[in-house]
Scaffold this active site. Structure first.
Site, short mmCIF file in Angstrom:
data_model
loop_
_atom_site.label_atom_id
_atom_site.label_comp_id
_atom_site.label_asym_id
_atom_site.label_seq_id
_atom_site.Cartn_x
_atom_site.Cartn_y
_atom_site.Cartn_z
N ARG A 1 -61.31 21.95 -89.68
CA ARG A 1 -61.24 20.66 -89.06
C ARG A 1 -61.30 19.77 -90.17
NH1 ARG A 1 -65.18 19.18 -84.44
NH2 ARG A 1 -63.78 17.57 -84.30
N HIS B 1 -72.14 11.51 -83.03
CA HIS B 1 -72.19 13.18 -83.11
C HIS B 1 -72.04 13.53 -84.57
CE1 HIS B 1 -70.50 13.15 -78.85
NE2 HIS B 1 -71.74 13.07 -78.90
N CYS C 1 -83.57 22.01 -101.36
CA CYS C 1 -84.85 23.16 -101.37
C CYS C 1 -84.24 24.35 -101.73
CB CYS C 1 -85.15 23.30 -100.01
SG CYS C 1 -84.04 23.95 -98.72
N GLY D 1 -60.60 5.96 -75.20
CA GLY D 1 -60.05 7.19 -75.50
C GLY D 1 -61.04 8.39 -75.36
N ASN E 1 -57.45 3.72 -72.02
CA ASN E 1 -57.06 5.27 -71.99
C ASN E 1 -55.84 5.49 -71.57
OD1 ASN E 1 -57.94 7.93 -72.59
ND2 ASN E 1 -59.77 7.85 -71.38
N LEU E 2 -55.42 6.76 -71.67
CA LEU E 2 -53.97 7.16 -71.22
C LEU E 2 -53.98 7.07 -69.56
CD1 LEU E 2 -52.68 10.10 -73.53
CD2 LEU E 2 -51.46 7.88 -73.10
#
Length: 228
Positions: free
Chosen positions: A56, A106, A136, A172, A198-199
């Site tokens: 990704r 997110h 750490c 979207g 949106n679509l």
């Protein structure tokens, strides 16, 4: 000056070549979300999860901002603090288009997080399960993204801004993933004008619906917004 909150979702970046959860044959369709997008899946097989997010990350690096990202960046520049840009996307295309102070509810693909000490740092292009945390030194590195079952970032800030806004715009986004799917209800409860771009319409909860490709509808909407 009007106060506007804009929420963007996967549909905004789809035209830059970044697939959505629902794309048939795309990267997401090759993996079980429970295995690569949950804390439990990471605990079971961190190697597999890192493999998925490395792909990704590479996909994101190869993508470029589209006309919708660029238009929204212009809006943030001209409207300043009067516009809050919130995204469900974990890519950095808003920033590469020039947008400032984007809230990534997110998280981001280009961030790394230690789940032992909560230290955060810029992620390399390739991450591995045995990478030590620079703070750490524990091998507890994970992508700094919000998985299913985890609380999105800055929820109180976002919901308060929507409740006090003049307009809430969702671009979207599928309108099915909570808590973001409930943002329009907050707008409705507080008498805030709501607009969906949106679509295809996702629900009957918005006051206005602008249907079409993000690269066409968003620049036109921003031009109208900035000229009003």
């Amino acid at each position: 000056m009007p106060r506007i909150v804009v929420l963007t979702g996967a549909g905004l970046s789809a035209e830059s070549g970044l697939g959505t959860f629902r794309d048939v044959g795309g990267l997401w369709s090759q993996y079980d979300l429970n295995e690569v997008a949950t804390p439990e899946g990471f605990a079971r097989d961190p190697v597999r999860v890192h493999e998925f997010y490395n792909m990704r990350r590479a996909n994101c690096r190869a993508a470029a901002p589209n006309a919708a990202h660029i238009a929204l960046a212009k809006a943030t520049e001209q409207l300043g603090d009067a516009l809050m840009l919130v995204t469900q996307n974990v890519d950095d295309l808003h920033e590469r288009a020039g947008a400032q102070n984007v809230i990534h509810m997110h998280g981001r693909l280009d961030g790394a997080l230690c789940h032992h000490c909560d230290h955060r740092w810029p992620a390399p292009l390739v991450m591995q399960a045995d990478d030590p945390c620079p703070a750490c030194q524990v091998a507890a590195t994970r992508p700094d993204v919000v998985w299913f079952g985890e609380m999105p970032h800055e929820m109180e800030t976002i919901t308060s801004a929507i409740a006090g806004a003049d307009m809430f715009v969702a671009i979207g986004t599928s309108g099915t993933v909570y808590p973001a799917a409930g943002f329009v209800d907050i707008a409705q409860d507080h008498g805030v004008e709501s607009v969906e771009i949106n679509l295809d319409p996702t629900s009957g909860r918005f006051d206005r619906i602008l249907q079409g490709k993000a690269t066409e509808t968003v620049p036109a909407f921003v031009r109208t917004l900035l000229n009003s």
